[in-house]
Design a protein around this motif. Structure first.
Motif: not given
Length: 694
Positions: A343-346, A447-449, A455-456
């Motif tokens: 999920l957070e992998y570059d 950071e997107a996660q 936001a949620q």
């Protein structure tokens, strides 16, 4: 200097062909590395340790446990053979893979004697693997990225994705895979309503044979909520072991959902037994049943823990529970960590070549590669020039966004960009601006996660559906400010845009005031830029003025200032704040050097010049191009925005501390002037003259 080739090589080629109806097929050809977890035409396609035999339709628990133990023993023997082979031969990675395949062949013969399993078909090194995924909506468009990451991480073969999408996912995924430097997208499929609880997504799978190319003989079909823990080539090998009558490889559904006894009055969608999620159970000769460790379903009503003993034997993890990461399973921590890793992998790290296989470069990648090769590494401004050529991955509409069904001729979108350190401004801006917003966010995958969770969890942000968040993934050493602005600008959905920065709060009611001004000034019939005067405060806690009169009072008391009057007065002095104090109607102002106001313009205005990265001249150059295209500059008498205080950005610190930074900015500015003269001719000469007279 590091090689620029690795990050620039395309992984996917994207070709888009619109078709009738709302549903589309995105066909993505992966050219370098791949790995994948799969289903074959409608249900999970999962490979077996015994690829050649037809398993029994129903395996009891004891038999399955016994089979898994045998597989574990065989895996241990395989690992031992691989280690011995590597130690003896000292080969490179490709030779090691080849040696491993040979060991599999030998051991396959031994297994045939011990277990009755025929030798596994070997997938050739550069054999193309086809994968189909149904992906519709905003959430699925995020999920499929994690799936693809897990596939790319393990892959050793070229890969061809066929994405069955709706119109929302089509736009998102087309941009995502093109910017990820991945090759080929094609579209086709009709939108068919149904009443199954899975909505349109379940039925879309039934259209696969019509949606996919007629010359495609075999394909692995995946759900978006799965994670691969192995190379998809292992699964692809199963297809070569189907009998003449077998058409589809499946794992029987592990959930008790279809049994209808989970709670009182539980009435699920009708199915035979636990089902294969399809009606083909009525024709068992068509099915090649596979072990469930190729589709470990993680929900609270499954038998998934009964089909394996060690997590190392698992191939595909299926997050098919609404609770996702909170399911009950003895190995859930392992599953969660594996999922979060991808999920957070570059994703930039997955832009790697498959050495020894024919490359499939796209036109854009070839042009970028040529541009990079033409750069002079001895140029003092090499880093600036290289940054402007970087192909950033872009995920449009990262969260759900409601497109305006009917936008009026005066509707306007607030356009801005930000990074993680300005995230705290979002709630305040949403409270001040009720209209649509288009934001480009510069973030890493991790950071997107973090932003997604923020936001949620935010009551303010989660209640808004007219804010479009576009993630631009980090790459390079400079902040690509104008690239970000262009992403947000190009994806605005209204006729007009308000071009501002994230650290400004609009006055209350500005959205309605701008729409009224657009109509009153007849902007649809003229080329004009409406200037919204900018002010600033040094106080972190500010009683925001509710009117122009209150703002002027605060200005006189010294709690507000005209923006940057003490460090950069040239930027906003042409707004003529003295005249604005008493103005009651819009008034014209003329362009002057270094003018960089915040303006409302048509959405089809010139884009920002992307050579300017970091700090300096990014807005000035844009306003200059508006002027050379003969935009009128009209200052609005009853509009204002206020800049809120914050710590200096990393980019402005570099500008202040580095003389080479400032020298390169001057070089880029001179080149911009020259390009402007070549583009607009005599009309641009005044800018060169103005610069020389400063």
């Amino acid at each position: 200097m590091e090689s620029s080739r690795a990050w620039l090589e395309p992984v996917l080629t994207v070709i888009l062909t619109p078709v009738k109806g709302q549903q589309q097929r995105l066909e993505i050809v992966l050219g370098w590395d791949s790995g994948d977890a799969a289903q074959l035409y409608g249900s999970s396609l999962l490979s077996s340790p015994c690829f050649g035999e037809q398993p029994k339709r129903y395996l009891d628990h004891e038999a399955l446990v016994s089979q898994v133990r045998k597989v574990e023993e065989e895996n241990q023997l395989l690992r031992l053979q691989l280690i011995q082979s590597q130690a003896q031969e000292g080969t490179d990675s490709d030779q090691q893979v080849s040696s491993f395949v040979k060991d599999q062949d030998v051991l396959g013969d031994k297994r045939s004697n011990r277990t009755g399993c025929p030798k596994q078909r070997v997938v050739q090194k550069c054999e193309l693997i086809h994968v189909a995924i149904v992906c519709a909506g905003y959430n699925a468009s995020r999920d499929v990225v994690t799936l693809v990451k897990s596939i790319l991480f393990h892959r050793k073969n070229p890969l061809h994705f066929h994405l069955i999408t709706d119109l929302v996912a089509q736009q998102i995924l087309r941009t995502l895979f093109q910017s990820w430097m991945v090759p080929s997208v094609h579209s086709e499929v009709s939108w068919i309503p149904n009443k199954h609880y899975s909505g349109i997504y379940g039925l879309m799978k039934l259209t696969l044979t019509k949606a996919l190319p007629s010359n495609l003989s075999k394909v692995i079909v995946l759900d978006t909520d799965i994670t691969f823990a192995t190379d998809i080539a292992e699964l692809w090998a199963v297809l070569g072991k189907f009998s003449d009558k077998q058409m589809i490889g499946l794992v029987e559904n592990q959930s008790d959902w279809y049994l209808g006894n989970l709670w009182k009055n539980h009435k699920p969608w009708p199915a035979l037994g636990r089902g294969f999620n399809t009606v083909i159970k009525q024709s068992p000769t068509l099915v090649y049943q596979l072990p469930c460790f190729w589709n470990v379903q993680l929900s609270d009503h499954t038998r998934s823990e009964q089909c394996y003993t060690e997590v190392s034997d698992l191939k595909v993890i299926h997050w098919n529970s609404p609770k996702k990461l909170r399911v009950k399973n003895k190995h859930v921590e392992f599953f969660r960590n594996l999922y979060l890793t991808f999920l957070e992998y570059d994703g930039n790290l997955l832009r790697r070549e498959l050495f020894g296989c024919a490359n499939l470069p796209s036109l854009s990648s070839g042009q970028l590669q040529q541009a990079l090769e033409e750069l002079d590494e001895d140029d003092p401004c090499y880093d600036f020039r290289r940054q402007s050529l970087i192909q950033h991955r872009v995920h449009l509409f990262f969260l759900q966004y409601e497109f305006p069904a009917l936008t009026d001729a005066a509707d306007v979108t607030l356009v801005a960009q930000l990074s993680m350190d300005r995230l705290q401004m979002l709630e305040a801006i949403c409270k001040h601006w009720i209209g649509p917003i288009s934001l480009a966010l510069y973030m890493s995958d991790a950071e997107a996660q973090q932003f997604l969770r923020y936001a949620q969890a935010s009551e303010v942000l989660s209640s808004r559906r007219n804010v479009a968040y576009h993630i631009v993934y980090k790459e390079g050493q400079f902040y690509p400010v104008n690239f970000l602005r262009n992403i947000a600008l190009k994806n605005a959905q209204t006729p007009y845009v308000f071009l501002t920065d994230i650290d400004f709060l609009p006055m209350y009611g500005l959205y309605d005031y701008l729409r009224t001004s657009i109509l009153q000034l007849e902007l649809p019939q003229r080329k004009a830029a409406l200037i919204v005067p900018a002010f600033e405060t040094l106080h972190y806690r500010l009683t925001f003025p509710k009117s122009k009169a209150e703002l002027l009072s605060m200005l006189d008391m010294g709690s507000l200032y005209t923006f940057r009057y003490h460090v950069w007065p040239q930027g906003h002095a042409p707004t003529d704040y003295a005249k604005w104090r008493t103005a009651t109607v819009p008034y014209h102002v003329e362009w002057q050097p270094h003018f960089e106001p915040y303006v409302v313009v048509r959405r089809d205005c010139p884009l920002y010049d992307q050579r300017f990265v970091g700090f300096g001249w990014n807005k000035v150059s844009h306003v200059m191009e508006l002027d050379v295209q003969e935009y009128e500059f009209l200052v609005l008498p009853n509009a204002f925005i206020i800049h809120m205080p914050h710590a200096p950005s990393f980019e402005i610190s570099k500008f202040r501390l580095s003389s080479s930074y400032r020298e390169c900015l001057e070089t880029l500015r001179e080149e911009f002037h020259q390009d402007l003269s070549r583009k607009y001719g005599a009309a641009a000469l005044k800018y060169l003259t103005a610069e020389r007279n400063l």
